[in-house]
Design a protein around this motif. Structure first.
Motif, PDB file in Angstrom:
ATOM      1  N   ARG A 162      44.180  43.566  43.307  1.00  0.00           N
ATOM      2  CA  ARG A 162      44.650  42.280  42.785  1.00  0.00           C
ATOM      3  C   ARG A 162      46.143  42.315  42.450  1.00  0.00           C
ATOM      4  O   ARG A 162      46.839  41.308  42.593  1.00  0.00           O
ATOM      5  CB  ARG A 162      43.835  41.913  41.542  1.00  0.00           C
ATOM      6  CG  ARG A 162      42.360  41.622  41.816  1.00  0.00           C
ATOM      7  CD  ARG A 162      42.150  40.212  42.328  1.00  0.00           C
ATOM      8  NE  ARG A 162      42.561  39.242  41.342  1.00  0.00           N
ATOM      9  CZ  ARG A 162      41.763  38.763  40.368  1.00  0.00           C
ATOM     10  NH1 ARG A 162      40.515  39.203  40.271  1.00  0.00           N
ATOM     11  NH2 ARG A 162      42.205  37.874  39.522  1.00  0.00           N
ATOM     12  N   LYS A 177      34.707  43.885  46.215  1.00  0.00           N
ATOM     13  CA  LYS A 177      35.679  42.824  45.922  1.00  0.00           C
ATOM     14  C   LYS A 177      35.041  41.440  45.859  1.00  0.00           C
ATOM     15  O   LYS A 177      35.637  40.500  45.335  1.00  0.00           O
ATOM     16  CB  LYS A 177      36.821  42.838  46.928  1.00  0.00           C
ATOM     17  CG  LYS A 177      36.480  42.434  48.338  1.00  0.00           C
ATOM     18  CD  LYS A 177      37.753  42.458  49.184  1.00  0.00           C
ATOM     19  CE  LYS A 177      37.507  41.981  50.597  1.00  0.00           C
ATOM     20  NZ  LYS A 177      38.753  41.991  51.408  1.00  0.00           N
ATOM     21  N   SER A 183      35.111  40.808  39.441  1.00  0.00           N
ATOM     22  CA  SER A 183      36.112  39.734  39.506  1.00  0.00           C
ATOM     23  C   SER A 183      36.361  39.124  38.137  1.00  0.00           C
ATOM     24  O   SER A 183      37.509  38.884  37.747  1.00  0.00           O
ATOM     25  CB  SER A 183      35.639  38.659  40.489  1.00  0.00           C
ATOM     26  OG  SER A 183      36.579  37.609  40.572  1.00  0.00           O
TER      27      SER A 183
END
Length: 275
Positions: A162, A177, A183
């Protein structure tokens, strides 16, 4: 104290006393009062490190004989890590260092334990990967699985992706991911890192955050025990504010362990009524 340089050094528990003596001869002494330093090497296991500082207090050495605290640790600790040390060159000086897999897992473990409160910790993972060159990702992932650290390594890799745009050639990467848990945690960490005023996580938030990263039941159990103990100390251990609120003679001081939770409960419900 500003401009302090800190160097973390792993040591074998059996060499603890020799390390302290050698550093003392070089002018380094424990930063805080630690009478337990005089104990035998077999009895230092309750702690994981000790800080020593030079006379000018601008250089600190952090001696580690464990990789992390017991509630968020890597099983096996350093007893097996010692067998996998590698020779590395540091400014022309040969040193013994953790192998790549152990070091990357540890950096992710350390960052996750402290909720990645520093951008430099994420940069450390990124730079370590770049310095290794041809990474055997499946070997690393297997090593992380063996010690119950897949989640912390996955989170570390998501943060590197990121922030620095690096994606590992890992079979499980597409799943990692796309995982909403990683996340969500990464979003919260990045938001805190780049906010104008960085607010530390509250104890309850840190508890739930750590729980999401623990994979095995025994690791979750250790985490529960740690936080229950932490909450218990917060509730019952008297502080100066308790002594100021009710000044008791010395022979009645144990009563502070009773008056503190009563005072905390009163303040909590009083604020609730007024809000």
């Amino acid at each position: 104290m500003t401009g302090v340089q800190t160097c973390a050094l792993p040591i074998c528990p059996a060499a603890f006393r020799q390390a302290i003596e050698a550093l003392s001869e070089l002018g380094y002494n424990p930063v805080s009062r630690m009478t337990w330093l005089q104990r035998s090497a077999s009895r230092i296991g309750r702690k994981k490190d000790v800080y020593l500082s030079n006379a000018d207090e601008d250089v600190r050495i952090e001696l580690h004989w464990k990789l992390s605290g017991s509630h968020f640790s890597m099983p096996g600790q350093m007893d097996k890590v010692w067998d996998r040390l590698e020779n590395r060159d540091l400014a022309g000086v040969p040193i013994r260092s953790l192998c790549f897999e152990d070091l990357l897992i540890y950096l992710c473990l350390h960052g996750s334990r402290h909720s990645w409160e520093r951008l430099s910790w994420i940069a450390d993972v990124h730079e370590l990967i770049l310095s290794e060159g041809d990474v055997e990702w499946e070997k690393l992932w297997h090593a992380a699985h063996l010690v119950g650290c897949e989640n912390v390594v996955a989170l570390g890799l998501v943060l590197v992706w990121r922030i620095f745009g690096y994606e590992p050639e890992l079979v499980a990467w597409s799943r990692i991911k796309a995982d909403p848990v990683y996340s969500e945690i990464a979003d919260e960490i990045i938001e805190r890192l780049f906010s104008a005023t960085m607010e530390p996580m509250k104890i309850g938030e840190r508890y739930l955050y750590h729980l999401k990263l623990r994979e095995r039941w025994r690791d979750r159990l250790k985490l529960h025990v740690h936080y229950i103990s932490w909450y218990t100390r917060l509730i019952f251990r008297p502080k100066q504010i308790d002594r100021d609120a009710m000044q008791l003679p010395a022979f009645l001081s144990p009563l502070y362990y009773v008056t503190r939770p009563v005072r905390l409960a009163y303040n909590y419900f009083h604020r609730s009524e007024n809000s």
